[in-house]
Design an enzyme around this catalytic site. Structure first.
Site, PDB file in Angstrom:
ATOM      1  N   ARG A  31      -2.167  -5.846  17.668  1.00 55.16           N
ATOM      2  CA  ARG A  31      -1.505  -6.865  16.848  1.00 55.16           C
ATOM      3  C   ARG A  31      -2.187  -6.994  15.481  1.00 55.16           C
ATOM      4  O   ARG A  31      -3.425  -6.993  15.400  1.00 55.16           O
ATOM      5  CB  ARG A  31      -1.497  -8.217  17.578  1.00 55.16           C
ATOM      6  CG  ARG A  31      -0.745  -8.147  18.869  1.00 55.16           C
ATOM      7  CD  ARG A  31      -0.331  -9.491  19.451  1.00 55.16           C
ATOM      8  NE  ARG A  31       0.245  -9.257  20.770  1.00 55.16           N
ATOM      9  CZ  ARG A  31       1.472  -8.784  20.984  1.00 55.16           C
ATOM     10  NH1 ARG A  31       2.266  -8.524  19.963  1.00 55.16           N
ATOM     11  NH2 ARG A  31       1.915  -8.565  22.209  1.00 55.16           N
ATOM     12  N   HIS A  99      -1.698   3.953   9.434  1.00 55.12           N
ATOM     13  CA  HIS A  99      -1.157   2.981  10.396  1.00 55.12           C
ATOM     14  C   HIS A  99       0.311   2.756  10.106  1.00 55.12           C
ATOM     15  O   HIS A  99       0.740   2.741   8.947  1.00 55.12           O
ATOM     16  CB  HIS A  99      -1.926   1.652  10.345  1.00 55.12           C
ATOM     17  CG  HIS A  99      -2.094   1.080   8.969  1.00 55.12           C
ATOM     18  ND1 HIS A  99      -3.031   1.554   8.079  1.00 55.12           N
ATOM     19  CD2 HIS A  99      -1.429   0.102   8.326  1.00 55.12           C
ATOM     20  CE1 HIS A  99      -2.935   0.882   6.956  1.00 55.12           C
ATOM     21  NE2 HIS A  99      -1.962  -0.008   7.063  1.00 55.12           N
TER      22      HIS A  99
HETATM   23  P1  5GP Z   1      -1.819  -2.117   4.784  1.00 52.09           P
HETATM   24  O1  5GP Z   1      -1.650  -3.089   3.665  1.00 52.09           O
HETATM   25  O2  5GP Z   1      -3.030  -1.241   4.623  1.00 52.09           O
HETATM   26  O3  5GP Z   1      -0.568  -1.347   5.092  1.00 52.09           O
HETATM   27  O4  5GP Z   1      -2.008  -2.999   6.082  1.00 52.09           O
HETATM   28  C1  5GP Z   1      -3.232  -3.283   6.656  1.00 52.09           C
HETATM   29  C2  5GP Z   1      -2.969  -4.312   7.722  1.00 52.09           C
HETATM   30  O5  5GP Z   1      -4.111  -4.435   8.522  1.00 52.09           O
HETATM   31  C3  5GP Z   1      -2.656  -5.716   7.150  1.00 52.09           C
HETATM   32  O6  5GP Z   1      -1.370  -6.140   7.599  1.00 52.09           O
HETATM   33  C4  5GP Z   1      -3.780  -6.572   7.724  1.00 52.09           C
HETATM   34  O7  5GP Z   1      -3.358  -7.856   8.092  1.00 52.09           O
HETATM   35  C5  5GP Z   1      -4.269  -5.768   8.911  1.00 52.09           C
HETATM   36  N1  5GP Z   1      -5.675  -5.953   9.214  1.00 52.09           N
HETATM   37  C6  5GP Z   1      -6.693  -5.923   8.318  1.00 52.09           C
HETATM   38  N2  5GP Z   1      -7.871  -6.096   8.963  1.00 52.09           N
HETATM   39  C7  5GP Z   1      -7.560  -6.237  10.280  1.00 52.09           C
HETATM   40  C8  5GP Z   1      -8.381  -6.444  11.450  1.00 52.09           C
HETATM   41  O8  5GP Z   1      -9.594  -6.526  11.397  1.00 52.09           O
HETATM   42  N3  5GP Z   1      -7.726  -6.544  12.635  1.00 52.09           N
HETATM   43  C9  5GP Z   1      -6.355  -6.442  12.725  1.00 52.09           C
HETATM   44  N4  5GP Z   1      -5.829  -6.561  13.959  1.00 52.09           N
HETATM   45  N5  5GP Z   1      -5.579  -6.245  11.653  1.00 52.09           N
HETATM   46  C10 5GP Z   1      -6.173  -6.152  10.449  1.00 52.09           C
END
Ligand code: 5GP
Ligand code: ZN
Length: 115
Positions: A31, A99
């Protein structure tokens, strides 16, 4: 990037806790810590890949895509869901480990303008 300085490598290794949605040999889904929808999971490869730009392994690509669809089924998103892969700087990628976001549980609105 050295694996253990990478946040999602550390999550995959169990060093940083997360709420698992799906775990397989090759991928992990957990999540998002700041959910943008009632259901918001991230699907990652267990081995480090910087982003979709660097993903050349077709089998792993298949595992990731099928895991995303499996997450949607597990989350009962039969009304619909969205898959997002923010990629590199202009794509808004903040965590440098590939991701896929699986979002659902509400109407998400259109992201692309209708012609
Ligand atoms: P991006 O902007 O790189 O596509 O998305 C990164 C995602 O990782 C964001 O939606 C953020 O909320 C999530 N995220 C960042 N740090 C953590 C963490 O430590 N644990 C979890 N479960 N999600 C994280
Ligand atoms: Zn990593």
């Amino acid at each position: 990037m050295p694996a253990m300085s990478c946040l999602f490598c550390r999550i995959a290794a169990g060093e940083i806790p997360s709420q698992t949605v799906l775990a397989t040999e090759h991928v992990l889904a957990f999540r998002d810590i700041h959910p943008q929808a009632p259901s918001h999971a991230l699907v990652i490869p267990r081995r480090h890949v910087d982003s979709l730009w660097e993903l050349l392994d077709r089998e792993l690509a298949g595992h990731l895509l099928l895991a995303a669809a499996e997450v949607a089924r597990l989350e009962r998103l039969e009304q619909g869901w969205r898959l997002i892969a923010n990629t590199r700087e202009h794509g808004g990628q903040e965590v440098g480990h590939l991701h896929l976001h699986v979002l659902g549980g509400r109407a998400l609105g259109r992201m692309l303008a209708k012609p």
